[in-house]
Design a protein around this motif. Structure first.
Motif, mmCIF file in Angstrom:
data_model
loop_
_atom_site.group_PDB
_atom_site.id
_atom_site.type_symbol
_atom_site.label_atom_id
_atom_site.label_comp_id
_atom_site.label_asym_id
_atom_site.label_seq_id
_atom_site.Cartn_x
_atom_site.Cartn_y
_atom_site.Cartn_z
ATOM 1 N N ASP A 93 0.848 -1.188 0.000
ATOM 2 C CA ASP A 93 0.000 0.000 0.000
ATOM 3 C C ASP A 93 0.885 1.239 0.000
ATOM 4 O O ASP A 93 1.392 1.666 1.037
ATOM 5 C CB ASP A 93 -0.912 -0.017 1.234
ATOM 6 C CG ASP A 93 -1.836 1.195 1.290
ATOM 7 O OD1 ASP A 93 -1.995 1.862 0.250
ATOM 8 O OD2 ASP A 93 -2.377 1.483 2.375
ATOM 9 N N GLU A 96 3.922 2.187 2.484
ATOM 10 C CA GLU A 96 3.773 1.688 3.846
ATOM 11 C C GLU A 96 4.687 0.480 4.039
ATOM 12 O O GLU A 96 4.984 -0.259 3.087
ATOM 13 C CB GLU A 96 2.321 1.302 4.121
ATOM 14 C CG GLU A 96 1.375 2.486 4.242
ATOM 15 C CD GLU A 96 1.704 3.355 5.444
ATOM 16 O OE1 GLU A 96 1.843 2.810 6.558
ATOM 17 O OE2 GLU A 96 1.846 4.578 5.253
ATOM 18 N N GLU A 120 4.257 -7.118 8.408
ATOM 19 C CA GLU A 120 4.301 -5.735 8.879
ATOM 20 C C GLU A 120 5.691 -5.453 9.446
ATOM 21 O O GLU A 120 6.071 -5.991 10.479
ATOM 22 C CB GLU A 120 3.218 -5.512 9.940
ATOM 23 C CG GLU A 120 1.814 -5.766 9.401
ATOM 24 C CD GLU A 120 0.737 -5.508 10.445
ATOM 25 O OE1 GLU A 120 1.096 -5.306 11.632
ATOM 26 O OE2 GLU A 120 -0.453 -5.512 10.079
ATOM 27 N N LYS A 164 -2.812 5.325 9.682
ATOM 28 C CA LYS A 164 -1.983 5.916 8.632
ATOM 29 C C LYS A 164 -2.090 7.433 8.684
ATOM 30 O O LYS A 164 -3.185 7.991 8.747
ATOM 31 C CB LYS A 164 -2.451 5.396 7.273
ATOM 32 C CG LYS A 164 -1.592 5.816 6.103
ATOM 33 C CD LYS A 164 -2.091 5.164 4.820
ATOM 34 C CE LYS A 164 -1.247 5.567 3.619
ATOM 35 N NZ LYS A 164 -1.725 4.944 2.359
ATOM 36 N N SER A 165 -0.943 8.102 8.653
ATOM 37 C CA SER A 165 -0.927 9.566 8.678
ATOM 38 C C SER A 165 -1.046 10.116 7.260
ATOM 39 O O SER A 165 -0.800 9.414 6.276
ATOM 40 C CB SER A 165 0.362 10.074 9.328
ATOM 41 O OG SER A 165 1.487 9.615 8.604
ATOM 42 N N ASP A 166 -1.431 11.363 7.164
ATOM 43 C CA ASP A 166 -1.613 12.016 5.861
ATOM 44 C C ASP A 166 -0.268 12.547 5.364
ATOM 45 O O ASP A 166 0.066 13.722 5.529
ATOM 46 C CB ASP A 166 -2.624 13.154 5.991
ATOM 47 C CG ASP A 166 -2.886 13.842 4.650
ATOM 48 O OD1 ASP A 166 -2.673 13.181 3.616
ATOM 49 O OD2 ASP A 166 -3.266 15.019 4.662
ATOM 50 N N ASN A 169 3.391 10.402 -0.911
ATOM 51 C CA ASN A 169 4.202 9.336 -1.496
ATOM 52 C C ASN A 169 5.107 9.998 -2.531
ATOM 53 O O ASN A 169 4.629 10.516 -3.546
ATOM 54 C CB ASN A 169 3.293 8.296 -2.143
ATOM 55 C CG ASN A 169 4.074 7.145 -2.755
ATOM 56 O OD1 ASN A 169 5.279 7.235 -2.979
ATOM 57 N ND2 ASN A 169 3.370 6.063 -3.034
ATOM 58 N N GLU A 199 5.832 9.682 3.333
ATOM 59 C CA GLU A 199 5.704 8.374 3.949
ATOM 60 C C GLU A 199 6.821 7.454 3.428
ATOM 61 O O GLU A 199 7.297 7.616 2.299
ATOM 62 C CB GLU A 199 4.342 7.748 3.639
ATOM 63 C CG GLU A 199 4.168 7.346 2.183
ATOM 64 C CD GLU A 199 2.879 6.577 1.931
ATOM 65 O OE1 GLU A 199 2.137 6.324 2.894
ATOM 66 O OE2 GLU A 199 2.606 6.256 0.756
#
Length: 581
Positions: A93, A96, A120, A164-166, A169, A199
């Motif tokens: 994703d 991440e 993860e 998940k933070s804003d 990418n 991210e």
């Protein structure tokens, strides 16, 4: 040093070759790591997954890892659910730090189902989760409400992604978006601002971008003008490297050889403070970076009970020796007891029954000083004399016994120290098993009944000197004895660190005198394989193997030797590794 989302993206591109392959074997070497062998058209590949907080990662590995004799329950579950499964896809994703492996499997009813493994890679929150139809089957680390209120990971629960933070990418972000976000964080140091904006980037990547934007100077605060252009350029170049598979995998290490950091781009930020080494692939880099450290950690985990046993035995033996030494110091009065007996016997005519003391001249001293001797009023003069003679004999006997017991205790301490040293240098489960067997034979561990037959001991560690001579090193005390007393020929050269616990080392000469360089390299190998490996200078004794003998009744590893010489060397672990066969 953490594996970031961008590096994981590079790893994912390498793992694409596994798609379409079928699972052959599944192993779980330790509590938080799994190895899945996948058969592909290019041959069998081993997928390594670790959920360890300090070394979480996923990649293809070439390393051979010892597996426990009894597989853990999570490993049995993976074998049951994924056995012979076909890898359909690998998903990520954005950037991440999660890779999803989708496997096509057949369940107990014969139906085809898709099972997802969620890897993860998130530091102390790292995990490996089995998912079917959005539900968690189980995980390598269960997370309950006491551990985390935001996200629990338990069987039968619905799988949810971590919060998940804003953030942007950088593979898809537009330049203006980047500029706007950086301006929002203009009061923050640039490398930290980059981590807040994007991210999946690690501090080392953010510092490298900052270093490039500042033309070799780390920038503080906001950037503008030429520095901003350079920053946008390096971000764009990094994006192209990742998307086109043109990464330059680098490892940074100190001048002492300690690995510090890694990245998928060339590292320039350290300047002359560190060495950088280029490695051909992401999987090879991760294998290289973590393998040695993981091996040490894994071995220590499996040998924790032995470490505790040896520490307890050492502490108990030390206390016993201390008590015996105190008792031995009390035996120093033995000559006084003999003197009292002699003086009472010589002056018996002066003593009457009921006297409690006698003052007599010490005729053993040329000045004949007087000595006051206490008497037991209930005993006759003869019985008082016999009492002091009896105390003298007790002290003499006690001194002999205590001296012998203290000597045996000190030998036992040396033996336990040697086993402890071998345990700290153990590199495989087989090494640990052989040490258990040795301790069991010596009576320190209770014999096990009905247990599986232990594996065959590994051969001595083999090295090849620069001059082509074979050098052998014992892995433990029992192997040291076999190597020095049975395998070695009379003309071979035997080496051991002087008064320092360590392995026996043999230079196989075949009757040819080895040159000084081989002797020096063997001495360095002996120093590294000893308790003095962290010292600046280590003395190493060497002699012909025919001068090495085993004392009768001595513990494993204990030998005596004569006709020896001594050299002083500096331990060099890099040289030792380079010479290992």
């Amino acid at each position: 040093m953490a594996l970031d989302g961008a590096f994981l993206f590079a790893v994912k591109k390498e793992l694409v070759q596994l798609i379409g392959g079928r699972i052959e074997k599944i192993h779980q070497p330790s509590r938080e790591e799994v190895i899945i062998s996948i058969r592909t058209r290019q041959g069998s590949k081993k997928l390594y997954i670790s959920a360890n907080a300090g070394s979480a990662r996923v990649h293809i590995t070439e390393k051979n890892v010892d597996n426990p004799q009894i597989p853990p329950m999570f490993c049995m579950l993976l074998r049951k659910r994924l056995g012979n499964g076909k890898l359909l896809d690998i998903r990520q994703d954005g950037l991440e730090r999660i890779l999803f492996f989708d496997f096509e499997c057949v369940n107990e009813l014969g139906d085809v189902v898709v099972i997802t493994l969620a890897c993860e890679i998130m530091g102390r929150c790292s995990n490996l989760i089995i998912i079917i139809n959005g539900k968690i089957v189980d995980s390598i680390k269960r997370v309950d409400s006491e551990m985390s209120r935001e996200r629990m990971v338990l069987p039968a629960m619905t799988y949810t992604l971590p919060p998940k933070s804003d953030r942007l990418n950088f593979l898809t972000a537009e330049p203006q978006q980047i500029i706007d976000r950086l301006r929002e964080n203009s009061q923050t140091e640039l490398s930290k601002a980059l981590i807040r904006v994007f991210e999946g980037i690690s501090p080392v990547l953010a510092r490298e971008w900052t270093f490039f934007a500042g033309r070799g100077v780390h920038l503080d605060g906001s950037v503008d003008g030429y520095a901003l252009d350079r920053l946008l350029f390096v971000i764009k170049r990094t994006r192209e490297q990742l998307l086109n598979g043109e990464c330059c995998f680098n490892v940074a290490s100190t001048k002492d050889g300690i690995l510090k950091d890694f990245s998928f781009i060339r590292l320039s930020q350290f300047g002359n403070l560190m060495y950088t080494k280029e490695i051909s692939s992401a999987s090879e880099l991760l294998d290289y970076f973590y393998s040695e450290r993981d091996s040490t950690v894994r071995t220590k985990q499996r040998a924790n009970d032995l470490f505790r046993l040896l520490l307890n035995l050492t502490e108990r033996t030390s206390r016993r020796i201390a008590i015996q030494r105190e008792e031995l110091s009390a035996c120093a009065d033995r000559e006084y007891y003999k003197l009292c007996g002699d003086l009472i016997s010589a002056n018996m005519y002066r003593i009457k029954k009921g006297d409690n003391i006698i003052i007599a001249e010490n005729f053993y001293d040329e000045h004949c000083p007087t000595v006051e001797i206490k008497l037991d009023v209930r005993k006759t003069p003869s019985q008082n004399a016999q009492y002091y003679y009896g105390e003298y004999k007790k002290a003499v006997t006690a001194e002999q016994k205590l001296t012998e017991q203290i000597s045996k205790g000190e030998e036992e301490l040396q033996y336990l120290d040697s086993v402890f040293d071998s345990l700290t240098r153990a590199t495989s489960e087989n090494d640990i098993i052989q040490l258990r067997i040795e301790l069991r034979e010596q009576g320190y561990i209770k014999s096990s009944v009905g247990k599986a037959k232990p594996p065959k001991a590994l051969p001595p560690i083999e090295y090849r000197s620069s001059d082509g001579f074979t050098i052998l090193v014992g892995r433990n005390n029992c192997q040291n004895d076999k190597l020095s007393l049975k395998f070695a020929e009379k003309t071979d050269i035997w080496l051991h660190t002087q008064s320092i616990t360590g392995s026996h080392v043999i230079i196989v000469t075949d009757g040819v005198t080895p040159p000084d360089r081989t002797l020096e390299e063997a001495s360095i190998i002996a120093s590294v394989n000893s308790k003095g490996r962290d010292s600046n200078l280590v003395p190493v004794d060497y002699c012909l193997a025919k001068y090495v003998k085993k004392p009768s009744g001595a513990k494993p590893g204990k030998v005596i030797f004569t006709n020896y010489k001594t050299v002083f060397v500096k331990p060099d672990s890099e040289l030792e590794k380079s010479l290992r066969v």
